[in-house]
Structure formats: structure tokens, C-alpha cells
Design an enzyme around this catalytic site. Structure first.
Site, short mmCIF file in Angstrom:
data_model
loop_
_atom_site.label_atom_id
_atom_site.label_comp_id
_atom_site.label_asym_id
_atom_site.label_seq_id
_atom_site.Cartn_x
_atom_site.Cartn_y
_atom_site.Cartn_z
N LYS A 139 -9.22 5.34 15.13
CA LYS A 139 -8.43 4.12 15.02
C LYS A 139 -7.41 3.97 16.14
O LYS A 139 -6.44 3.24 16.02
CB LYS A 139 -7.74 4.04 13.66
CG LYS A 139 -8.71 3.59 12.58
CD LYS A 139 -8.21 2.49 11.69
CE LYS A 139 -6.85 2.72 11.11
NZ LYS A 139 -6.74 3.92 10.31
N SER A 173 -8.04 9.74 5.87
CA SER A 173 -6.60 9.62 5.95
C SER A 173 -5.88 10.87 6.45
O SER A 173 -4.77 11.18 6.03
CB SER A 173 -6.11 9.26 4.54
OG SER A 173 -4.88 8.76 4.58
N ASP A 227 -2.60 4.98 1.97
CA ASP A 227 -2.82 6.38 2.32
C ASP A 227 -1.58 7.24 2.09
O ASP A 227 -1.66 8.34 1.55
CB ASP A 227 -3.25 6.49 3.79
CG ASP A 227 -4.51 5.67 4.04
OD1 ASP A 227 -5.12 5.22 3.06
OD2 ASP A 227 -4.87 5.48 5.21
P1 NG1 Z 1 -8.30 5.09 7.13
O1 NG1 Z 1 -9.56 5.07 6.44
O2 NG1 Z 1 -7.54 6.35 6.87
O3 NG1 Z 1 -8.41 4.71 8.55
C1 NG1 Z 1 -7.16 2.63 6.83
C2 NG1 Z 1 -5.72 2.23 6.51
C3 NG1 Z 1 -5.52 1.92 5.01
C4 NG1 Z 1 -6.58 0.96 4.50
C5 NG1 Z 1 -7.98 1.46 4.90
C6 NG1 Z 1 -9.07 0.50 4.53
C7 NG1 Z 1 -3.95 3.26 7.87
C8 NG1 Z 1 -3.01 4.40 8.01
N1 NG1 Z 1 -4.80 3.30 6.84
O4 NG1 Z 1 -7.40 3.93 6.36
O5 NG1 Z 1 -4.23 1.41 4.80
O6 NG1 Z 1 -6.36 -0.36 4.94
O7 NG1 Z 1 -8.07 1.69 6.31
O8 NG1 Z 1 -9.09 0.25 3.14
O9 NG1 Z 1 -3.93 2.35 8.68
#
Ligand code: NG1
Length: 400
Positions: free
Chosen positions: A218, A128, A174
Site C-alpha cells: 500500500k 494489517s 485495523d
Molecule cells: P489492509 O488490508 O491492512 O491494507 C486497509 C485499511 C483498512 C480497511 C481495509 C479494507 C489501513 C491502515 N487499513 O487494510 O482501514 O479500509 O484496507 O477493508 O489503511
């Protein structure tokens, strides 16, 4: 000097190098490691992360009216400059500056801001770092204009929405963990409305966080998979709701919560098997069973039942691998190594598709679990070093 203060110094020094004068303030916003409750925050279901002491640091000062200039101590991230205002046009896809734009737009603009970022968080790792950056820039923007800080719960909700600017249909875990984390605690986060319950993390337990050597970026293909999962889970819930209660209108905000307050997981899965095909059935099963695991893990954590929490982590990983299809061979291998070295449980953490895995163990097993993670990482030279997660406090504004 510990790792955190090194990142803090780096932000201050890089600010002075970039802008020729010292910053007037600093913000620290932590990353998080999610203990359990993966890919269910966007279904409105409870999750159980902990804020880390590893953080994004932002050094800042007021600047030319109407402009934001953002630099990073790591020169791999090119400087970004844009005009502020209530509607800020995005930069190129994947540009780190879009998180800065998201934050500034999320707080309704800023008069003018210079900032420099440094971090000891691995980036694109499922820890995160992106939301920590959004939280840090939002707090810097509010502080530089001497605006009253909104209530942290309201700000977390607002910034979860603001971060969708970058194109990921994320949940709210997050930003809430980064703003509302508590040292020595995990936080159980409920949504709609957002509520955070700190749960003491046993002092003799350890969490090892290890990178698989593959970035969970992402802004590219992983974003497409992530967003597709949010659509699949929503579609699955609507179909099951229509099957079990054809005459009732499920809650539009959280059909999963609506379903779960009326039916058991067993009843829901029986109904789902009649109306869903693959992959919707598997996605639906993951969401329902993961939500049960979170509920159980909160009680097990309060009772300090390490093997029960460990078993939940193992089951979560299997479900993310087989039903949710967000693991990778490298993550599976890393989880297996740490588990065999004596962890009570291990699983991928964060969105998956690369990034980190975590392992839970007692202090006595820590050396072997860390060693297993580091041995795995010798085969992955790109992986940032494994570390022990320390549950930390939420974000803070510091005036040097
Ligand atoms: P990360 O792991 O930081 O890419 C994402 C989403 C969360 C949650 C998780 C899976 C964002 C900012 N964060 O986190 O909300 O869905 O994946 O549990 O999109």
C-alpha cells in the site's frame, strides 16, 4: 516453541545485537483478519474482523534524548533513525520507518526510544501488519516515558488518524482490532464514535488464511487505487444524498450512515441508478450491500449459522471483484480452490489488490481446504504458507 514465542525471542535477541544491551520491555500487537465488511470502514460503516494471535513484537528501551532508532530482526528492513517531536518529517515513500514515525508523532513524541521489531505476520498481505506496528510502537513510546495509557478506544481512534501520515486514507478498523481484539471472538466495530462489540466465534469453526503470492503493497500503486476508492465512495454518497433529500444536509462525518438510517438499500440503489454513472454506481452498490452483509453476518455468527455466513463471504468476494474492482486473478483462483475443497465461503480479505484470501469451514473440512490452499501456493513460490487463524487478544505490554 510456537510461532508467536519465536517472534518474541527474535525481537529480544535482535534488540541485544543491535543496541548491545537487553530491552527493558516488549509489546505485542496483533494483526487481524477481516471476516467481512471490506472497504466500508472509511464510510463509517460497521465491520467484523478478528484479531490474530500472529503479531508484531517490539522490544524497546529508553534511549538518547530526542532520538528514535528502529531496527528490524529481518535485515531486509534497513535501520531507521530520526529526531522525535510533535512534528516528524517523513522518510522516503514506502519506507517502513514511516509507520514508526506515524506512531511516535501520533502519541505526541517520545523522550528517546530504541526498538527492534520482529513478526510472524506476513507483511503487505492484507492482515494489517502496518497497523500492528503502529500500535506496538505507540504503546512502547507511552510505556518508555511512563505515561498513562489512554483509554484503548480513544487510542485506536487517535492511531487511525496517525497512520494516515503514510499517505493512505485508511479507515479505523485495523488499529481498533489490534487494540481491542478478544481471544475466541470476532469484533463488530462501529465508528463515529468507535465502539467494539465482541462476538463469540464458534469453537468448531475454522478460518484458513492463504496468501495469493502477490504483495498488496500500500505504498505504491495499491495506495493510489485505495485512496481513489475512498474519494469515489464519498462522491457517490453526496450525490445520492442530494438526490433523495435535496433540502436536508447529510451527516458530514458519515453520509452513508445518514442515508442508511433513512432509506432501504433497495431505495438507495434505485436513486443511485438515476444519478450515478460507472464506476460510482458500482462502488456505491458495493458499500451498501456489504454493509447489509455485515449486519446479517453478525446475527448469523451469533446463531452459529455457518452456511449463511459462508454465503455472505462468497457474495462479498463477488462484489469486491466486480463492483469494487480490488481483486486479482490470483485471488479469484485461490478463493475458487478453497471453495471447491469444501469451504462454506471464501473471499479476499483486507484491501485486496494482492495479499490474502480467507476461507471459512468446519473442523471436518479443514484438512481439505488447507490442502487446496497449499496446492495453489505451490504455483506461487513467493507466497508465505497458509495458516489457520486463531482469534486472539488485543495488544499487550510485557516487561521481560
Ligand atoms: P489492509 O488490508 O491492512 O491494507 C486497509 C485499511 C483498512 C480497511 C481495509 C479494507 C489501513 C491502515 N487499513 O487494510 O482501514 O479500509 O484496507 O477493508 O489503511
Amino acid at each position: 516453541m510456537n510461532a508467536g514465542s519465536a517472534a518474541r525471542e527474535e525481537a529480544v535477541e535482535a534488540f541485544a545485537r543491535s543496541f548491545g544491551s537487553p530491552p527493558v520491555g516488549l509489546v505485542r500487537a496483533p494483526g487481524r483478519v477481516n471476516l467481512i465488511g471490506e472497504h466500508i470502514d472509511y464510510c463509517g460503516l460497521t465491520v467484523l474482523p478478528m484479531a490474530l494471535t500472529r503479531s508484531v513484537w517490539v522490544a524497546f528501551a529508553p534511549a538518547m534524548r530526542g532520538r528514535v532508532r528502529a531496527h528490524a530482526a529481518d535485515e531486509a528492513f534497513a535501520p531507521v533513525e530520526f529526531a522525535t517531536g510533535p512534528h516528524i518529517g517523513p522518510g522516503p515513500t514506502g519506507d517502513w520507518g514511516n509507520y514508526v514515525r506515524a506512531a511516535v508523532q501520533g502519541v505526541g513524541g517520545v523522550s528517546g526510544l530504541d526498538l527492534c521489531v520482529a513478526t510472524d505476520l506476513p507483511v503487505a498481505a492484507g492482515l494489517s501488519s502496518s497497523s500492528a506496528l503502529v500500535v506496538a510502537v505507540a504503546l512502547a513510546s507511552l510505556t518508555v516515558d511512563a505515561r498513562a495509557l489512554p483509554d484503548r478506544t480513544a487510542l485506536a481512534t487517535r492511531l487511525a488518524e496517525a497512520e494516515r501520515y503514510v499517505g493512505t486514507a485508511g479507515g479505523g478498523m485495523d488499529q481498533a482490532a489490534s487494540l481491542l481484539g478478544r481471544a475466541g471472538h470476532a469484533v463488530a466495530i462501529d465508528f463515529d464514535p468507535l465502539r467494539v462489540r465482541p462476538i463469540a466465534f464458534p469453537a468448531e469453526w475454522r478460518v484458513v488464511v492463504a496468501h495469493s503470492g502477490e504483495r498488496a503493497e500500500k505504498s505504491g500503486a495499491a495506495q493510489e487505487v485505495y485512496n481513489r476508492r475512498t474519494v469515489e465512495t464519498a462522491e457517490a454518497a453526496v450525490r445520492v444524498a442530494a438526490a433523495v433529500s435535496p433540502d436536508a444536509l447529510p451527516d458530514r462525518v458519515s453520509p452513508y450512515r445518514w442515508l442508511r438510517t433513512r432509506y432501504s438499500t433497495e431505495e438507495l440503489l434505485t436513486a443511485a441508478s438515476d444519478v450515478l454513472d460507472s464506476p460510482h454506481l458500482e462502488r456505491f452498490r458495493h458499500v451498501c450491500e456489504e454493509a447489509d452483509r455485515v449486519d446479517d453476518a453478525i446475527g448469523d455468527l451469533e446463531r452459529k449459522d455457518l452456511s449463511a455466513v459462508g454465503a455472505a463471504l462468497d457474495a462479498s468476494h463477488r462484489s469486491l471483484r466486480d463492483d469494487y474492482e480490488v481483486s486479482t486473478p490470483a485471488l479469484d483462483e485461490l478463493v475458487r480452490c478453497m471453495r471447491e475443497a469444501g469451504a462454506a465461503g471464501a473471499r479476499l480479505t483486507g484491501a485486496g489488490l494482492g495479499g490474502c484470501a480467507l476461507a471459512l469451514c468446519r473442523e471436518g473440512a479443514l484438512g481439505e481446504v488447507l490442502e487446496a490452499a497449499r496446492a495453489f501456493q505451490t504455483t506461487r513460490p513467493a507466497a508465505p504458507a497458509a495458516f489457520v487463524a486463531v482469534p486472539g487478544d488485543g495488544a499487550e505490554v510485557i516487561r521481560p
